[in-house]
Scaffold this active site. Structure first.
Site: not given
Ligand code: S3P
Length: 428
Positions: A24, A119, A312, A339
């Site tokens: 981000r 995915r 995670d 995932k």
């Molecule tokens: C993440 C959100 C999660 C997480 C991923 C990182 C993020 O995924 O599993 O490793 O940085 O917004 P989801 O938003 O699909 O649950």
């Protein structure tokens, strides 16, 4: 690769910067005016993919060790990429960038590796289309490669069927370019790093319960961002410290944002000995050091609104459950199937290889813990970094040397993982 065994662990470790926050910082820095300086940035393959995508849209990014400087060009400063953008293995890059690309005045295409191309992207294509975005799955299969063409976006109130920060952030980022307020309501609150950090850059973002809203067209200004250590990476050391007998370790500088700290809640419910010390706030995120000492663990039940706060960490929690006495039930976690690997299948497969009693379910798994039944195993990472790290931790306590196929995938989120784990092993 041969995995190490350990009689006990001692010492301290500092985990690399948070992956979600590192992504981000690059994205929001690129969309801001002026310089954004990021320290303790995670130099893992996923975050490097995000840097690569923005460099391909004309953003200058200097990278030295874990310090990054982004020369942002404002909300409308990206240039059309000359080639298809490549998100590598990164779901966060793919989904968040899709929100940004939907709002641009140029066409673009975005793809990733074989795993990314499988995915689900329908979860972002639907809300983006509802906003008026001109976005398509190139093979019409709801997956990447995706193509984007200029379109006028309108704000929507989106009720997401899944608790996903990637979906929420994608829609909020498209909302920066929409003509009214955009809001996303989730079934349970997912990680809120986007809301916190975008607000710090100057966006008008608000949150109420499981709804986050954003107003369009802010002026974002470059910032200094210090990235806290990744609790998802700390999870491997938390588990190692708890499982390996006679261990006591300190994990420094761990982000404990309440939307991410479910691993601590779950571990405490298993009887874990974990103490938070040195609590502080850096760049709008709660941080502390964690003192972890080994001791007997017992089974637990993990489900409901806790799941997004530890999604995670479930592979690691499943390994902890195998070393605990009694039954652990993990439910409401069907997201595990989409995932980097199908983590219900890949966790259960590896648990069974080490002699654990693990039963897959539609939305999680049941593990009947019995530490005495466990034995050495040849594991497979299934090209999933979190699977590789979770079972490398299991191997520490399996007495005889285990192996891991595809161990190098830890590069995605923690390139120095094996060295850092080895540094805690006491050699007598
Ligand atoms: C993440 C959100 C999660 C997480 C991923 C990182 C993020 O995924 O599993 O490793 O940085 O917004 P989801 O938003 O699909 O649950």
């Amino acid at each position: 690769m041969e995995l190490k065994t350990a009689k006990r662990l001692r010492g301290s470790v500092t985990v690399p910067g948070d992956k979600s926050i590192s992504h981000r910082a690059i994205m929001f820095g690129a969309l801001s005016k002026g310089k954004t300086e990021v320290s303790h940035f995670l130099q893992g393959a996923d975050c490097l993919s995000t840097i690569d995508c923005f460099r391909n849209m004309g953003i200058a990014i200097d990278l030295q060790k874990d310090r990054v400087v982004i020369h942002g060009k404002g909300l409308h400063g990206l240039l059309p990429p000359e080639k298809c953008l490549n998100a590598g293995n990164s779901g966060t890059t793919t989904r968040l960038l899709s929100g940004i690309l939907s709002g641009q005045s140029f066409s673009s295409a975005l793809t990733g590796d074989a795993s990314i191309q499988k995915r689900p992207m329908k979860r972002i294509l639907e809300p983006l289309s509802a906003m008026g975005a001109n976005v398509q799955s190139q093979y019409n299969n709801g997956c990447a490669p995706l193509s984007f063409h200029p379109a006028s976006l309108c704000g929507i109130s989106y009720r997401s069927p899944v608790a996903s920060a990637q979906v929420k952030s994608c829609v909020l980022l498209a909302g920066l370019y929409a003509d009214g307020v955009t809001s996303v309501t989730e079934p349970a609150r997912s990680r809120d790093h986007t809301e916190r950090m975008l607000a710090a850059f100057g966006a008008d973002v608000t949150s109420e319960g499981a709804t986050a809203s954003i107003r369009p067209n802010p002026t974002l200004e470059g910032l200094k961002v210090e990235v806290p250590g990744d609790i998802s990476s700390a999870a491997y050391f938390i588990a190692a410290g708890l499982i390996v007998r006679d261990s006591e370790i300190l994990i420094q500088n761990v982000g404990i944002n309440p939307t991410r700290d479910g691993i601590l809640t779950a571990a405490l419910s298993m009887g874990a000995n974990i103490r938070k010390i040195n609590k502080r706030t850096i760049s709008g995120e709660d941080v502390c050091d964690l003192l972890v000492a080994s001791g007997p663990l017992h089974g637990t039940e993990i489900g409901g609104s806790l799941i997004p706060a530890l999604i995670d960490e479930i592979p690691m929690l499943a390994v902890m459950a195998a070393f605990a006495e009694g039954k652990t039930v993990i439910k409401d976690a069907a997201e595990l199937k989409v995932k980097e690997s199908n983590r219900i299948d890949t966790v259960v497969e590896n648990l069974r290889r080490m002699g654990a009693d693990a039963i897959p379910t539609d939305d999680g798994m049941i593990i009947n813990g019995n530490p005495d039944a466990l034995h050495k195993a040849d594991f497979d990472s299934f090209a999933d970094h979190r699977i590789a790290m979770s079972f490398a931790v299991a191997a520490l306590s399996l007495r005889k040397t285990c192996t891991m196929r595809g161990a190098e995938c830890v590069n995605i989120s923690y390139p120095a993982f094996y060295q850092d784990l080895a540094s805690l092993i006491v050699h007598e």
